[in-house]
Design an enzyme around this catalytic site. Structure first.
Site, PDB file in Angstrom:
ATOM      1  N   THR A  95      45.180  27.730  35.218  1.00  0.00           N
ATOM      2  CA  THR A  95      44.691  29.067  35.575  1.00  0.00           C
ATOM      3  C   THR A  95      43.174  28.994  35.738  1.00  0.00           C
ATOM      4  O   THR A  95      42.443  28.818  34.751  1.00  0.00           O
ATOM      5  CB  THR A  95      45.047  30.104  34.490  1.00  0.00           C
ATOM      6  OG1 THR A  95      46.456  30.071  34.268  1.00  0.00           O
ATOM      7  CG2 THR A  95      44.624  31.497  34.930  1.00  0.00           C
ATOM      8  N   LYS A 170      47.228  35.367  39.833  1.00  0.00           N
ATOM      9  CA  LYS A 170      47.431  34.983  38.426  1.00  0.00           C
ATOM     10  C   LYS A 170      46.433  35.713  37.523  1.00  0.00           C
ATOM     11  O   LYS A 170      46.773  36.142  36.407  1.00  0.00           O
ATOM     12  CB  LYS A 170      47.303  33.462  38.298  1.00  0.00           C
ATOM     13  CG  LYS A 170      47.301  32.930  36.878  1.00  0.00           C
ATOM     14  CD  LYS A 170      48.582  33.206  36.126  1.00  0.00           C
ATOM     15  CE  LYS A 170      48.446  32.741  34.665  1.00  0.00           C
ATOM     16  NZ  LYS A 170      49.518  33.249  33.814  1.00  0.00           N
ATOM     17  N   LYS A 238      39.390  33.538  28.473  1.00  0.00           N
ATOM     18  CA  LYS A 238      38.908  32.932  29.737  1.00  0.00           C
ATOM     19  C   LYS A 238      39.493  33.679  30.936  1.00  0.00           C
ATOM     20  O   LYS A 238      38.794  33.996  31.907  1.00  0.00           O
ATOM     21  CB  LYS A 238      39.294  31.442  29.732  1.00  0.00           C
ATOM     22  CG  LYS A 238      39.111  30.665  31.005  1.00  0.00           C
ATOM     23  CD  LYS A 238      40.407  30.417  31.789  1.00  0.00           C
ATOM     24  CE  LYS A 238      41.503  29.718  31.069  1.00  0.00           C
ATOM     25  NZ  LYS A 238      42.723  29.513  31.838  1.00  0.00           N
TER      26      LYS A 238
END
Ligand SMILES: NC(=O)C1=CN([C@@H]2O[C@H](COP(=O)(O)OP(=O)(O)OC[C@H]3O[C@@H](n4cnc5c(N)ncnc54)[C@H](OP(=O)(O)O)[C@@H]3O)[C@@H](O)[C@H]2O)C=CC1
Ligand SMILES: O=CCCC(=O)O
Length: 289
Positions: A95, A170, A238
């Site tokens: 990701t 995502k 993150k």
């Protein structure tokens, strides 16, 4: 087909084991090489460097922690770029933000290789059983060539067009998930604090419109203050950070997600970053007097 796999953390280990079990020949690499041992026992080969893996394999997958790790695996000495060439494919499943993904894509394609970004939804249990949701974009021919492997790793793969689209999707998905988790945490805290049994709350949510596999999986542990790591909190923070940056770029107001990000930052500052992201409960729930 021989598949290369770079990164054997929680997800990479489960995904590569699943590929091996389903009959793929897999060559693995991990920064901490000793983490390859378990895979070797299952029949994997080891590449000493990312470049060595790419040299051996037609398609190489990366599943590492964050944008810095993804760049390092490709651009550093003995990295992917040293061996990628025409006829070879690279699939970035970590990701990361769309800018990093585009940078990697440009570098791979400038050497003749093909590139797909394919981040996933679902945790290591879904990875072990091939039930991930795969969100892909980039070179359609590589996506089609890799479909047998994608079908082993995931229950459904979405193809979203040009590089960057899957990375963005995502981040949107994880912005929603991260925010949901802080809201669940506030609800659990409020239930506890106001004298209710949080277990009753979970039972009530589970049969109503807000039932979700997320709370079903995490809730029972959360109310016992257990946070066994499936998705590390530092990675969720993150993802919130990268999703908020996407909101900044597009001038989309995201005050709820920004508040959730503060909770994850606070949790990290309390040393909870390596626990599951449900440990955000420890920050959000009100404390007893
Ligand atoms: N866990 C989950 O439920 C899910 C995670 N993801 C995403 O998948 C990715 C991997 O997550 P997960 O497996 O949980 O993470 P882990 O923290 O368990 O593993 C991280 C991996 O990245 C490697 N790594 C870290 N820094 C570097 C670097 N500088 N150079 C090379 N390798 C590096 C680590 O190597 P080493 O062993 O040497 O430290 C390890 O293999 C992340 O992008 C995450 O956001 C997506 C869906 C679900
Ligand atoms: O990015 C992580 C997703 C975790 C999950 O979907 O359970």
């Amino acid at each position: 087909m021989e598949i290369g796999f770079l990164g054997l953390g929680i997800m990479g280990k489960a995904m590569s084991m699943n590929l091996i079990k389903k009959g793929f020949k897999v060559t693995v690499w991990n920064r901490t090489l000793s983490r390859c041992d378990e895979l070797v026992e299952m029949g994997a080969s080891v590449g000493e460097t990312p470049a060595a893996v790419v040299k051996k394999c037609k398609i190489t997958i990366a599943m590492v922690s964050d944008p810095a790790a993804a760049l390092s695996v490709v651009f550093d000495k003995d990295g992917v770029l040293e061996e990628i060439s025409s006829g070879k494919g690279y699939m970035e499943m970590s990701t990361i933000d769309p800018e990093t993904s585009c940078k990697i894509s440009e570098a791979i394609t400038s050497k003749g290789g093909s590139f797909v970004e394919a981040p996933v939804s679902g945790g290591y249990k879904h990875a072990e059983t091939g039930q991930l949701v795969i969100i892909a974009a980039g070179d359609k021919a590589l996506f089609d060539e890799a479909i047998l492997a994608l079908n082993v790793m995931g229950k459904k793969s979405f193809y979203l067009g040009q590089v960057g689209n899957a990375a963005r999707m995502k981040l949107v998905v994880n912005l929603i998930m991260g925010t949901m988790m802080t809201t669940f945490s506030e609800g659990i805290g409020l239930a506890e604090r106001s004298g209710l049994n949080p277990s009753d709350l979970l039972d009530i949510l589970d049969v109503g419109a807000m039932a979700t596999p997320l709370l079903k999986a995490k809730g029972p542990n959360m109310i016992k203050s257990n946070f066994p790591t499936a998705f590390p909190l530092k990675h969720q923070q993150k993802d919130m950070r990268l999703a908020l940056a996407l909101g900044d770029e597009n001038a989309v107001s995201t005050p709820v997600a920004a508040a959730a990000n503060e909770a994850y930052k606070k949790a990290r500052s309390m040393g909870l970053g390596n626990l599951d992201f449900s440990a955000v409960l420890e920050v959000v729930k009100p404390y007893k007097d």
